[in-house]
Write a protein that holds these residues in place. Structure first.
Motif, PDB file in Angstrom:
ATOM      1  N   MET A  70      -0.868  10.923  -1.801  1.00  0.00           N
ATOM      2  CA  MET A  70      -0.801  11.318   0.048  1.00  0.00           C
ATOM      3  C   MET A  70      -2.034   9.738   0.609  1.00  0.00           C
ATOM      4  SD  MET A  70       0.723  13.837   1.383  1.00  0.00           S
ATOM      5  CE  MET A  70       1.205  15.159   0.780  1.00  0.00           C
ATOM      6  N   LEU A  71      -2.912  10.095  -0.677  1.00  0.00           N
ATOM      7  CA  LEU A  71      -3.904   8.679   0.387  1.00  0.00           C
ATOM      8  C   LEU A  71      -3.490   6.705  -0.287  1.00  0.00           C
ATOM      9  CD1 LEU A  71      -7.060   9.958  -0.969  1.00  0.00           C
ATOM     10  CD2 LEU A  71      -6.460   9.616   1.310  1.00  0.00           C
ATOM     11  N   GLU A  72      -2.212   7.016  -1.132  1.00  0.00           N
ATOM     12  CA  GLU A  72      -1.904   6.341  -0.464  1.00  0.00           C
ATOM     13  C   GLU A  72      -0.962   5.585   0.337  1.00  0.00           C
ATOM     14  OE1 GLU A  72       0.095   5.971  -4.490  1.00  0.00           O
ATOM     15  OE2 GLU A  72      -1.644   5.431  -5.944  1.00  0.00           O
ATOM     16  N   VAL A  73       0.253   6.413   0.350  1.00  0.00           N
ATOM     17  CA  VAL A  73       0.865   6.223   2.118  1.00  0.00           C
ATOM     18  C   VAL A  73      -0.005   6.401   3.395  1.00  0.00           C
ATOM     19  CG1 VAL A  73       2.107   7.706   3.734  1.00  0.00           C
ATOM     20  CG2 VAL A  73       2.931   7.708   1.151  1.00  0.00           C
ATOM     21  N   LEU A  74      -1.117   7.061   3.405  1.00  0.00           N
ATOM     22  CA  LEU A  74      -1.981   6.679   4.276  1.00  0.00           C
ATOM     23  C   LEU A  74      -3.109   5.490   4.587  1.00  0.00           C
ATOM     24  CD1 LEU A  74      -3.489   7.325   6.670  1.00  0.00           C
ATOM     25  CD2 LEU A  74      -5.354   8.800   5.580  1.00  0.00           C
ATOM     26  N   GLN A  75      -3.027   4.639   3.234  1.00  0.00           N
ATOM     27  CA  GLN A  75      -3.365   3.152   3.592  1.00  0.00           C
ATOM     28  C   GLN A  75      -2.289   2.200   3.681  1.00  0.00           C
ATOM     29  OE1 GLN A  75      -6.775   2.577   1.080  1.00  0.00           O
ATOM     30  NE2 GLN A  75      -6.633   1.689   2.184  1.00  0.00           N
ATOM     31  N   GLU A  76      -1.064   2.566   3.452  1.00  0.00           N
ATOM     32  CA  GLU A  76      -0.401   1.493   3.985  1.00  0.00           C
ATOM     33  C   GLU A  76      -0.089   1.631   4.957  1.00  0.00           C
ATOM     34  OE1 GLU A  76       3.169  -0.868   3.641  1.00  0.00           O
ATOM     35  OE2 GLU A  76       0.825  -0.764   2.425  1.00  0.00           O
ATOM     36  N   LYS A  77      -0.035   3.363   5.688  1.00  0.00           N
ATOM     37  CA  LYS A  77       0.273   3.288   7.062  1.00  0.00           C
ATOM     38  C   LYS A  77      -0.664   1.674   8.289  1.00  0.00           C
ATOM     39  CE  LYS A  77       1.272   7.762   8.239  1.00  0.00           C
ATOM     40  NZ  LYS A  77       0.960   9.505   9.112  1.00  0.00           N
ATOM     41  N   VAL A  78      -1.930   2.811   7.996  1.00  0.00           N
ATOM     42  CA  VAL A  78      -3.324   1.968   8.296  1.00  0.00           C
ATOM     43  C   VAL A  78      -2.713   0.402   8.465  1.00  0.00           C
ATOM     44  CG1 VAL A  78      -6.075   1.774   7.291  1.00  0.00           C
ATOM     45  CG2 VAL A  78      -4.944   3.528   7.383  1.00  0.00           C
ATOM     46  N   ARG A  79      -2.381  -0.111   6.895  1.00  0.00           N
ATOM     47  CA  ARG A  79      -2.759  -1.735   6.856  1.00  0.00           C
ATOM     48  C   ARG A  79      -1.196  -1.891   7.912  1.00  0.00           C
ATOM     49  NH1 ARG A  79       0.845  -5.246   4.884  1.00  0.00           N
ATOM     50  NH2 ARG A  79       2.351  -3.620   3.915  1.00  0.00           N
ATOM     51  N   LYS A  80      -0.339  -1.266   7.478  1.00  0.00           N
ATOM     52  CA  LYS A  80       0.856  -2.056   8.756  1.00  0.00           C
ATOM     53  C   LYS A  80       0.646  -1.181  10.231  1.00  0.00           C
ATOM     54  CE  LYS A  80       4.952  -0.590   6.284  1.00  0.00           C
ATOM     55  NZ  LYS A  80       5.916   0.142   5.709  1.00  0.00           N
ATOM     56  N   ALA A  81      -0.794  -0.380  10.401  1.00  0.00           N
ATOM     57  CA  ALA A  81      -1.435  -0.541  11.786  1.00  0.00           C
ATOM     58  C   ALA A  81      -2.314  -1.520  12.716  1.00  0.00           C
ATOM     59  CB  ALA A  81      -1.415   1.098  12.010  1.00  0.00           C
ATOM     60  N   GLY A  82      -2.575  -2.289  11.525  1.00  0.00           N
ATOM     61  CA  GLY A  82      -4.236  -2.823  11.754  1.00  0.00           C
ATOM     62  C   GLY A  82      -5.274  -2.028  12.052  1.00  0.00           C
ATOM     63  N   VAL A  83      -5.218  -1.244  11.978  1.00  0.00           N
ATOM     64  CA  VAL A  83      -6.333   0.172  12.690  1.00  0.00           C
ATOM     65  C   VAL A  83      -7.882  -0.579  11.563  1.00  0.00           C
ATOM     66  CG1 VAL A  83      -6.857   2.284  12.255  1.00  0.00           C
ATOM     67  CG2 VAL A  83      -4.415   2.043  13.335  1.00  0.00           C
ATOM     68  N   SER A  84      -9.057   0.099  11.856  1.00  0.00           N
ATOM     69  CA  SER A  84     -10.058  -0.831  11.166  1.00  0.00           C
ATOM     70  C   SER A  84     -11.154   0.892  11.714  1.00  0.00           C
ATOM     71  CB  SER A  84     -11.023  -2.200  11.763  1.00  0.00           C
ATOM     72  OG  SER A  84     -11.184  -1.213  13.108  1.00  0.00           O
ATOM     73  N   ASN A  85     -10.693   1.771  11.744  1.00  0.00           N
ATOM     74  CA  ASN A  85     -11.680   2.751  10.957  1.00  0.00           C
ATOM     75  C   ASN A  85     -10.961   4.112  10.769  1.00  0.00           C
ATOM     76  OD1 ASN A  85      -9.764   3.996  13.088  1.00  0.00           O
ATOM     77  ND2 ASN A  85     -11.230   4.351  15.232  1.00  0.00           N
ATOM     78  N   ILE A  86      -9.919   3.768   9.658  1.00  0.00           N
ATOM     79  CA  ILE A  86      -9.821   4.996   8.798  1.00  0.00           C
ATOM     80  C   ILE A  86      -9.842   4.564   7.773  1.00  0.00           C
ATOM     81  CG2 ILE A  86      -7.793   6.035   8.030  1.00  0.00           C
ATOM     82  CD1 ILE A  86      -6.241   5.526  10.746  1.00  0.00           C
TER      83      ILE A  86
END
Length: 200
Positions: A70-86
């Motif tokens: 689950m966290l790997e998928v989340l990490q990838e979503k964070v990277r794609k979205a360019g979000v820095s606060n998650i």
């Protein structure tokens, strides 16, 4: 490897799941005075459906889960979205300790029924809240055990609002509110989802 590691890849493809997280997120934003300076914990964050909903309103979110998949998928979503606060955090909250008075808000969506000892986890979460901080937990209202096609790792078939209020009262939370935030239609049945809010 947990069952959730296997489910992770296709987790966000279910519209009911995405809509449920959206309604829970909106319920939190509408009922808690969320602040841009807040540090938040989302426990059982999974792929971050609720995390991403809350993220624009706060300073920082620790997205905690015990499924690496689950966290790997989340990490990838964070990277794609360019979000820095998650911050995706691998941790088993049933076994691992949490810090004290770190968070302004603790949120969770559809995780509690997978926790064996609900009271001891809620106690741990309360300890991690700053004085005056909020908790907002969403989960299934009591059901007959047919919400999941496989009940492996399911320890509670939902919770009555009375039972949930009882936990919050026993732990000394104030300003307790419980209400139905969504109704999931599946298996030709309706499964209400509650949101329980309290304040330390």
């Amino acid at each position: 490897m947990s069952v959730f590691d296997e489910l992770a890849k296709n987790w966000d493809e279910k519209p009911l799941r995405v809509e449920n997280a959206r309604r829970i997120g909106q319920g939190i934003i509408d009922n808690i005075p969320v602040d841009k300076n807040w540090k938040v914990m989302d426990f059982g964050a999974g792929t971050g459906l609720l995390t991403f909903y809350i993220q624009p309103y706060v300073k920082e979110i620790d997205a905690i889960d015990n499924s690496k998949g689950m966290l790997e998928v989340l990490q990838e979503k964070v990277r794609k979205a360019g979000v820095s606060n998650i911050n995706p955090v691998f941790k088993d909250l049933e076994k691992d300790e949490l810090g004290s008075e770190e968070y302004d808000l603790v949120v969770s969506s559809m995780t509690l029924h997978h926790i064996k000892d609900v009271e001891s986890l809620l106690r741990k979460l309360k300890k991690s809240l700053k004085e005056g901080g909020y908790i907002a937990i969403a989960d299934l209202e009591e059901e007959e055990g047919d919400f999941h096609s496989d009940n492996k790792g399911v320890y509670h078939f939902g919770f009555s609002k009375e039972k949930m209020r009882g936990y919050f009262e026993k732990l000394g939370f104030k300003d307790i509110r419980l209400f139905t935030v969504n109704i999931i239609n599946k298996n030709n049945k309706e499964y209400p989802v509650f949101l329980a809010i309290g304040r330390k």
